[in-house]
Write a protein that holds these residues in place. Structure first.
Motif, short mmCIF file in Angstrom:
data_model
loop_
_atom_site.label_atom_id
_atom_site.label_comp_id
_atom_site.label_asym_id
_atom_site.label_seq_id
_atom_site.Cartn_x
_atom_site.Cartn_y
_atom_site.Cartn_z
N PRO A 1 0.83 -1.21 0.00
CA PRO A 1 0.00 0.00 0.00
C PRO A 1 0.86 1.26 0.00
O PRO A 1 1.95 1.29 0.61
N PHE A 2 0.38 2.26 -0.69
CA PHE A 2 1.12 3.53 -0.74
C PHE A 2 1.14 4.18 0.63
O PHE A 2 0.13 4.26 1.32
N ASP A 3 2.32 4.63 1.02
CA ASP A 3 2.49 5.31 2.30
C ASP A 3 3.18 6.65 2.04
O ASP A 3 4.38 6.72 1.76
N GLY A 4 2.42 7.73 2.13
CA GLY A 4 2.96 9.05 1.86
C GLY A 4 4.05 9.46 2.82
O GLY A 4 4.87 10.33 2.50
N ARG A 5 4.10 8.84 3.98
CA ARG A 5 5.15 9.21 4.96
C ARG A 5 6.54 8.88 4.44
O ARG A 5 7.51 9.56 4.78
N VAL B 1 7.50 9.29 1.39
CA VAL B 1 7.86 10.42 0.54
C VAL B 1 8.35 11.57 1.41
O VAL B 1 9.36 12.22 1.10
N LEU B 2 7.65 11.83 2.49
CA LEU B 2 8.04 12.92 3.39
C LEU B 2 9.40 12.64 4.03
O LEU B 2 10.19 13.56 4.27
N ASP B 3 9.70 11.37 4.29
CA ASP B 3 11.02 11.01 4.82
C ASP B 3 12.12 11.35 3.81
O ASP B 3 13.21 11.83 4.18
N LEU B 4 11.85 11.12 2.53
CA LEU B 4 12.82 11.48 1.50
C LEU B 4 13.02 12.99 1.45
O LEU B 4 14.14 13.47 1.29
N VAL B 5 11.91 13.73 1.57
CA VAL B 5 12.01 15.20 1.61
C VAL B 5 12.87 15.63 2.78
O VAL B 5 13.75 16.50 2.65
N ALA B 6 12.63 15.04 3.94
CA ALA B 6 13.41 15.40 5.14
C ALA B 6 14.89 15.11 4.95
O ALA B 6 15.75 15.87 5.43
N ASP B 7 15.22 14.04 4.23
CA ASP B 7 16.62 13.70 4.01
C ASP B 7 17.31 14.69 3.07
O ASP B 7 18.50 15.01 3.23
N LEU C 1 2.99 20.05 -0.14
CA LEU C 1 3.65 18.88 -0.71
C LEU C 1 2.66 17.88 -1.31
O LEU C 1 3.07 16.80 -1.75
N ALA C 2 1.39 18.23 -1.34
CA ALA C 2 0.39 17.29 -1.86
C ALA C 2 0.67 16.92 -3.31
O ALA C 2 0.52 15.76 -3.71
N GLU C 3 1.10 17.91 -4.11
CA GLU C 3 1.41 17.64 -5.52
C GLU C 3 2.53 16.62 -5.66
O GLU C 3 2.47 15.71 -6.48
N LEU C 4 3.58 16.77 -4.85
CA LEU C 4 4.71 15.85 -4.89
C LEU C 4 4.29 14.45 -4.43
O LEU C 4 4.65 13.44 -5.05
N VAL C 5 3.51 14.39 -3.36
CA VAL C 5 3.05 13.10 -2.85
C VAL C 5 2.19 12.39 -3.89
O VAL C 5 2.33 11.19 -4.14
N ASP C 6 1.31 13.12 -4.55
CA ASP C 6 0.46 12.52 -5.58
C ASP C 6 1.29 12.03 -6.77
O ASP C 6 0.99 11.00 -7.36
N PRO D 1 6.45 3.92 -9.51
CA PRO D 1 7.07 2.83 -8.73
C PRO D 1 7.94 3.40 -7.61
O PRO D 1 8.51 4.49 -7.74
N HIS D 2 8.05 2.64 -6.55
CA HIS D 2 8.78 3.10 -5.36
C HIS D 2 10.22 3.49 -5.67
O HIS D 2 10.76 4.47 -5.11
N HIS D 3 10.86 2.77 -6.59
CA HIS D 3 12.29 3.03 -6.84
C HIS D 3 12.52 4.37 -7.53
O HIS D 3 13.66 4.86 -7.57
#
Length: 296
Positions: free
Chosen positions: A5-9, A11-17, A52-57, A63-65
């Protein structure tokens, strides 16, 4: 195999990094989710909150990679937007320089960008694209830069309102030896927007049997009257050829089409320049139809 399942968190972890590397003065608020931007260039200091909704969408559809590259590209695009926004402030008050231009439907889709641009459909055939006047040029606005400039706030005038007000002084001028007139301001990409408020700028265009019109370039709108004094087919064919030539020669072309405005209906007429007749007129505009209408 069951998909994760898609987990937007994530994506936010990548932003934080990546934020400390690409935008060291920015802060991530996962609850928004937003990035709080703070920047200073020259004498300009500013801040903004970018969603960040646009980026998350965008990541949701990939794909995750691919997410790390997508997040990296998006944040670098935001860095570029900071530079553009800074330059735009050098030309004076940004709010008063909002403008809108008319483009053929699909124009925005043909210019893919990592950051969503500001545009809305106008009827079936056109779209309104929002931007900023910068000197003699024009910058298309993105959602991100709109927020950076504070143009999203409720007390700000809209680019649509400012554009239409700026067109108030334009009047239709006849074209030499031709039975149509034009609204024109060379180099002004907003002139075609007169179609959006045709009741004010073209007050008689939709009355009676209507008017043929065209927007061959963003700085030119042409109006060809519909009447019974001449062969409407010959006039329409001549108008279509003139429109095609104007479109081909335009520095900033809009549409090569010929449209019929009657009442609030705007319809594009089929045009085939290498055939005769070149324009497929609707029944109501053919000469014979005029005669039947007059003999009732």
């Amino acid at each position: 195999m069951t998909e994760t399942p898609f987990d937007g968190r994530q994506v936010l972890d990548l932003v934080a990094d990546l934020l400390p590397v690409l935008l060291p003065d920015a802060e991530l608020d996962p609850a928004g989710p937003i990035v709080k931007l703070h920047w200073s260039r020259g004498g300009l200091t500013s801040s903004a909150e970018v969603g960040l909704a646009e980026l998350v969408d965008r990541c949701r559809e990939q794909p995750h990679h691919l997410w790390p590259r997508t997040v990296d590209d998006w944040l670098r695009a935001v860095v570029d937007e900071i530079g553009i926004a800074t330059d735009e402030h050098l030309y004076g008050d940004v709010v008063s320089r909002q403008r809108a231009t008319l483009r053929r439907q699909g124009w925005s889709a043909g210019r893919p960008s990592l950051l969503a641009g500001l545009s809305v459909p106008f009827g079936r055939y056109f779209e309104i694209v929002f931007g900023l006047q910068v000197g003699s040029g024009w910058h298309r606005l993105t959602q991100v830069r709109r927020v950076m400039h504070g143009l999203h706030l409720p007390d700000r005038p809209s680019g649509l309102e400012l554009t239409l007000e700026n067109l108030a002084g334009l009047t239709l001028e006849p074209v030499d030896d031709l039975p149509w007139s034009v609204l024109s301001r060379p180099g002004d990409q907003t002139v075609g927007m007169a179609l959006v408020d045709h009741d004010r700028h073209l007050p008689n265009a939709g009355k009676g049997r209507g008017t043929l019109l065209a927007v061959p370039s963003t700085d030119l709108l042409a109006v060809c009257p519909v009447d019974r004094r001449e062969d409407m087919q010959a006039r329409a064919d001549s108008f279509a050829r003139w429109v095609a030539k104007s479109h081909d020669e335009a520095q900033d072309p809009c549409s090569p089409g010929v449209y019929w405005l009657v009442g609030e209906l705007l319809a594009e007429l089929p045009v085939t320049l290498d055939h005769s007749p070149a324009v497929a007129l609707p029944k109501a505009l053919r000469t014979s139809a005029w005669r039947r209408f007059l003999n009732r």
